[in-house]
Scaffold this active site. Structure first.
Site, PDB file in Angstrom:
ATOM      1  N   HIS A 152       0.834  -1.210   0.000  1.00  0.00           N
ATOM      2  CA  HIS A 152       0.000   0.000   0.000  1.00  0.00           C
ATOM      3  C   HIS A 152       0.866   1.257   0.000  1.00  0.00           C
ATOM      4  CE1 HIS A 152      -3.378   2.666   1.155  1.00  0.00           C
ATOM      5  NE2 HIS A 152      -2.471   3.255   1.915  1.00  0.00           N
ATOM      6  N   GLU A 153       1.904   1.266   0.836  1.00  0.00           N
ATOM      7  CA  GLU A 153       2.791   2.428   0.877  1.00  0.00           C
ATOM      8  C   GLU A 153       3.562   2.567  -0.439  1.00  0.00           C
ATOM      9  OE1 GLU A 153       2.361   4.551   3.097  1.00  0.00           O
ATOM     10  OE2 GLU A 153       1.082   3.231   4.316  1.00  0.00           O
ATOM     11  N   HIS A 176       3.223   9.026  -6.653  1.00  0.00           N
ATOM     12  CA  HIS A 176       4.124  10.169  -6.709  1.00  0.00           C
ATOM     13  C   HIS A 176       4.896  10.176  -8.020  1.00  0.00           C
ATOM     14  CE1 HIS A 176       7.779  12.480  -4.918  1.00  0.00           C
ATOM     15  NE2 HIS A 176       6.926  13.302  -5.482  1.00  0.00           N
TER      16      HIS A 176
END
Length: 240
Positions: free
Chosen positions: A106-107, A114
């Site tokens: 998820h991170e 980004h």
């Protein structure tokens, strides 16, 4: 007429909104903790740790300038786009569980957002300073407004409500960012073969429970904003 005039005690019915918001947040927090703990006991067949999975996912996405580091705490995982650091908590970094890998993925989803200039993430990053300032200054402005009468007081109060609205806006913008990161995580884990189909079912439940905490936070913020509007909107009419 001032609240409670002529009575020894006045119960503000808008406190119900605060209570509802608190209950929603507590329920969501309990759900994510219980779900994570359940699947944190399920070891992945690959045997990869959260940190190893994160490195593999980032590399598979062509991202080599993001640093994966360990931070203390439980479920304090996050990605910082300012310095391109992906921080994994005690319960994720060295764990080879289905839950840990899901959280790490998820991170990584945020890191990929980004890299690809995902619009909602850019918007959220842009309003962070304004939202932080708004949440900090909102109540001081409202309290100052209570010491003034008529238009001057309402000016401060309205400014406070507007500032609080910025914090609510941040919560709302956060929702698509988090949902998209979880969606990317599941797809990547499946395409890379880091987790099998049965394991992915557990990961989806973990990420789904985590998503509920963001929904609960947004709902709570909206309820608080509604309470401010009800309380001080009435005050403005009473002062006329």
């Amino acid at each position: 007429m001032p609240y409670g005039y002529g009575y020894g005690f006045y119960f503000d019915p808008t406190y119900i909104l605060v209570i509802i918001g608190a209950v929603i947040c507590l329920a969501a927090s309990a759900k994510v903790k219980s779900t994570f703990n359940k699947y944190n006991r399920v070891r992945s067949m690959s045997g990869m740790t959260g940190a190893q999975a994160a490195e593999r996912i980032l590399n598979s996405a062509g991202i080599y300038d993001v640093t994966v580091q360990h931070i203390s705490g439980n479920l304090t995982d996050h990605y910082d786009p300012r310095n391109k650091v992906l921080s994994l908590s005690d319960s994720t970094y060295g764990s080879a569980s289905v839950a840990a890998i899901g959280v790490a993925a998820h991170e990584c989803g945020h890191a990929i957002q980004h890299q690809t200039s995902y619009a909602p993430l850019n918007i959220r990053s842009a309003i962070v300073p304004v939202a932080n300032f708004g949440s900090t200054i909102a109540w001081p402005l409202i309290i100052i407004g209570l010491f003034f009468n008529s238009s001057t007081g309402m000016l401060f109060i309205n400014l406070g409500i507007i500032c609080f609205s910025l914090a609510v806006l941040f919560q709302l913008v956060t929702l698509p960012v988090e949902f998209n990161a979880s969606s990317r995580a599941v797809k990547i884990l499946e395409s890379t073969g880091i987790l099998g189909q049965e394991e992915l079912k557990g990961t989806r439940k973990v990420l789904g429970a985590a998503a509920l905490t963001y929904v609960a936070g947004a709902a709570s913020a909206i309820l608080q904003l509604l309470r401010l509007v009800i309380l001080f909107g009435g005050r403005g009419r009473n002062d006329d």
